[in-house]
Scaffold this motif. Structure first.
Motif, short mmCIF file in Angstrom:
data_model
loop_
_atom_site.label_atom_id
_atom_site.label_comp_id
_atom_site.label_asym_id
_atom_site.label_seq_id
_atom_site.Cartn_x
_atom_site.Cartn_y
_atom_site.Cartn_z
N LEU A 58 0.82 -1.20 0.00
CA LEU A 58 0.00 0.00 0.00
C LEU A 58 0.86 1.26 0.00
CD1 LEU A 58 -2.81 -0.99 2.55
CD2 LEU A 58 -3.12 -0.52 0.12
N MET A 59 1.91 1.26 0.79
CA MET A 59 2.78 2.42 0.85
C MET A 59 3.49 2.64 -0.47
SD MET A 59 5.83 3.24 3.59
CE MET A 59 6.90 1.96 2.91
N TRP A 60 3.98 1.56 -1.08
CA TRP A 60 4.65 1.66 -2.38
C TRP A 60 3.69 2.19 -3.44
CZ3 TRP A 60 9.53 1.52 -4.05
CH2 TRP A 60 9.75 1.37 -5.41
N ALA A 61 2.47 1.69 -3.45
CA ALA A 61 1.49 2.15 -4.42
C ALA A 61 1.14 3.62 -4.21
CB ALA A 61 0.23 1.28 -4.35
N GLU A 62 1.05 4.04 -2.94
CA GLU A 62 0.73 5.44 -2.65
C GLU A 62 1.83 6.37 -3.12
OE1 GLU A 62 -1.35 8.75 -1.34
OE2 GLU A 62 -2.00 6.68 -1.66
N PHE A 63 3.09 6.00 -2.86
CA PHE A 63 4.19 6.83 -3.33
C PHE A 63 4.24 6.86 -4.85
CE2 PHE A 63 5.53 6.88 0.98
CZ PHE A 63 6.46 7.90 1.10
N GLY A 64 3.99 5.73 -5.50
CA GLY A 64 3.97 5.72 -6.96
C GLY A 64 2.85 6.57 -7.53
#
Length: 550
Positions: free
Chosen positions: A304-310
């Protein structure tokens, strides 16, 4: 003794505030009580009862299965599983709730994949009572596992070996020797897990459950009815008092004589070896709780964090046509503010809790006190130790209720402003809630310092302050550091008291993670939630290190 008495009064004030609500039981209060008994109270009792029964059964089964597996059997990977089974202690239940909700929702990975294989396939909703029971079981079972494992390591190997020499089959040895030996530990651990379940607010609020903690918050913050909040808090306080009594009765039964063999004395050879299919079953029994309680939620939050930053980076590129991470930097700046608030509250509360624990423990160590003063000290320490068993929402109401009475009696007093508009009120709540953690750690450190040291110092005419600062402090620094870290971690994870008492425009990692998840902004909630988990790993590593030295 005046200072010690003041400490006792401050620690006990929230409890006294809740109890005092029943002293002024006027007609309006009776009407409120009767109305709650006919409307919301049955629902609160029913939900809490189902949670209590199901979580008790679940944590006992999981804790007993894992403790028996790693304590009585030898198989490859056992040493790794011994400490890995403690990892879910670092995962607050409300953080797991955020992760599993995203993972199992209709548009999530699991259900999307199932619909590609089986069109029209849909899993049951996790945001309900069953989902909450699942989360509580796999985040709280370490309480029963840890205590049962200690009980089995104490005498289990020798008694199991004696039963084997008498020709008792393995299944009968487990049923008739190991499980009865671990029963008091399992009950004590289940009582601790139940107190954590009843004190929880994050899971219940996020899943929309009607529990006492959500009812207290709703009565005070939504309906602005302090009488209803006090009545609900008193009922919850009574339930927790019963559970605390049960837990202490279980702890008394854990005090058996130690006949445990040391490493290298051949005790390891008495472990029952497992190979082939039996070893795979052991790995499944121990690995599944670790995966469901820690590994999977962490992986979901990382994704989730990776997707949010992307997503933020892609939106920034589309808007500005370049790759400066302006929006991401803004989010990180806000995150730094939330982290600073958590760090600030945790540091202040931990320092004060350690100082309070040192004062109480040193006072108890003093010799020659009159009998009345010695009994008073024991009572004060007992009162301070009760705070950890009291839910944060009850403590918050116990602080806010006297403030409301003072505002009615003296409308121009500023005590309410100091306790609700500054950090004083929330730090006070943390001190009431978590002083017991520091007291237990400091007491354990003092138990390793012989009293002959104090007597030798007194013969040299050393003052009490000099004995405490020059003799005890260097010997207690490990216990003081442990107490500081434990209180700091608990403060960072605390949610209900923080929600009710935090100053205006001041959010912590726990509060912001809850608010973002409540608004279905799970990607943004992932970073503060993961930070809470990372901080929660500190006591797990401390416990693991302590157990490895035994």
């Amino acid at each position: 003794m005046l200072f010690i008495g003041l400490i006792a009064l401050l620690i006990a004030l929230p409890i006294l505030g809740i109890a005092a609500a029943w002293l002024n039981l006027d007609a309006h209060a009776v009407d409120v009580l009767m109305q709650q008994m006919h409307t919301v109270l049955p629902g609160y009792l029913a939900t809490s009862a189902w949670l209590a029964i199901a979580v008790t059964i679940g944590v006992v089964l999981v804790g007993a299965a894992t403790a028996v597996t790693v304590s009585l059997f030898e198989f490859r990977g056992r040493r790794f599983l011994e400490w890995a089974l403690l990892l879910p202690m670092a995962m607050p239940a409300y953080v797991s709730a955020y992760a599993y909700t995203d993972f199992l929702q209709y548009s999530g990975l699991v259900q999307t994949s199932l619909r590609n294989v089986i069109p029209g396939m849909r899993l049951p909703e996790i945001r309900n009572l069953s989902g909450a029971i699942f989360l509580f079981i796999f985040t709280l079972y370490p309480y029963t596992y840890l205590l049962a494992r200690s009980a089995l390591n104490e005498r289990g190997l020798h008694l199991m070996e004696a039963a084997r020499l008498l020709g008792t089959p393995l299944a009968a040895r487990i049923r008739r020797v190991a499980l009865p030996l671990a029963r008091p530990a399992l009950m004590a651990g289940a009582a601790l897990a139940l107190m954590e379940t009843l004190a929880d607010y994050g899971v219940s609020a996020y899943f929309g459950l009607t529990t006492f903690t959500t009812g207290i918050y709703k009565a005070w913050m939504v309906m602005d009815d302090r009488i209803a909040a006090a009545q609900l808090a008193s009922v919850l306080l009574g339930i927790v008092a019963v559970l605390l009594w049960v837990e202490r009765q279980g702890q008394k039964k854990l005090r058996f004589s130690s006949v445990r063999g040391q490493r290298g004395d051949g005790s390891e050879s008495r472990l029952e070896p497992l190979r082939g299919m039996h070893r795979n079953v052991a790995w499944l029994v121990c690995g599944l709780p670790i995966f469901l309680g820690f590994v999977l939620p962490v992986l979901i939050l990382l994704q989730l964090m990776w997707a949010e930053f992307g997503h933020n980076a892609a939106a920034n590129n589309a808007t500005n046509g370049d790759s400066d991470f302006g929006s991401v930097s803004f989010d990180l700046l806000r995150y730094a503010g939330w982290a600073w608030n958590s760090f600030r509250f945790g540091t202040i509360a931990a320092c004060l809790a350690v100082a309070l624990a040192l004062a109480l423990s040193f006072a108890q160590r003093s010799h020659g006190l009159p009998r009345f003063k010695a009994m008073l000290l024991r009572f004060i320490t007992h009162v301070a130790s009760m705070g950890y068993a009291i839910p944060g929402s009850v403590i918050a109401v116990g602080i806010l209720l006297p403030i409301a009475w003072l505002q009615v009696i003296a409308p121009h007093n500023t005590i309410g402003i100091w306790l609700t508009a500054t950090s004083l009120g929330i730090v006070y709540a943390y001190l009431v809630r978590f002083s017991a953690v520091a007291v237990q750690s400091i007491d354990a450190g003092y138990a390793r310092i012989p009293t002959s040291y104090d007597e030798a110092a007194r013969t040299l005419s050393s003052s009490r302050w000099r004995i405490a600062s020059r003799l005890h402090a260097p010997l207690l620094w490990r216990s003081m550091a442990t107490a500081f870290l434990m209180v700091f971690v608990d403060v960072v994870k605390e949610l209900p008291a923080t929600l009710l008492l935090r100053p205006f425009n001041t959010d912590t990692l726990a509060v912001i993670a809850h608010n973002l998840a409540r608004d279905e902004r799970l990607g943004e909630a992932a970073l503060p939630a993961l930070t809470i988990v990372a901080v929660g790993l500190i006591p797990v590593l401390l416990v693991t290190r302590a157990l490895s030295r035994r």
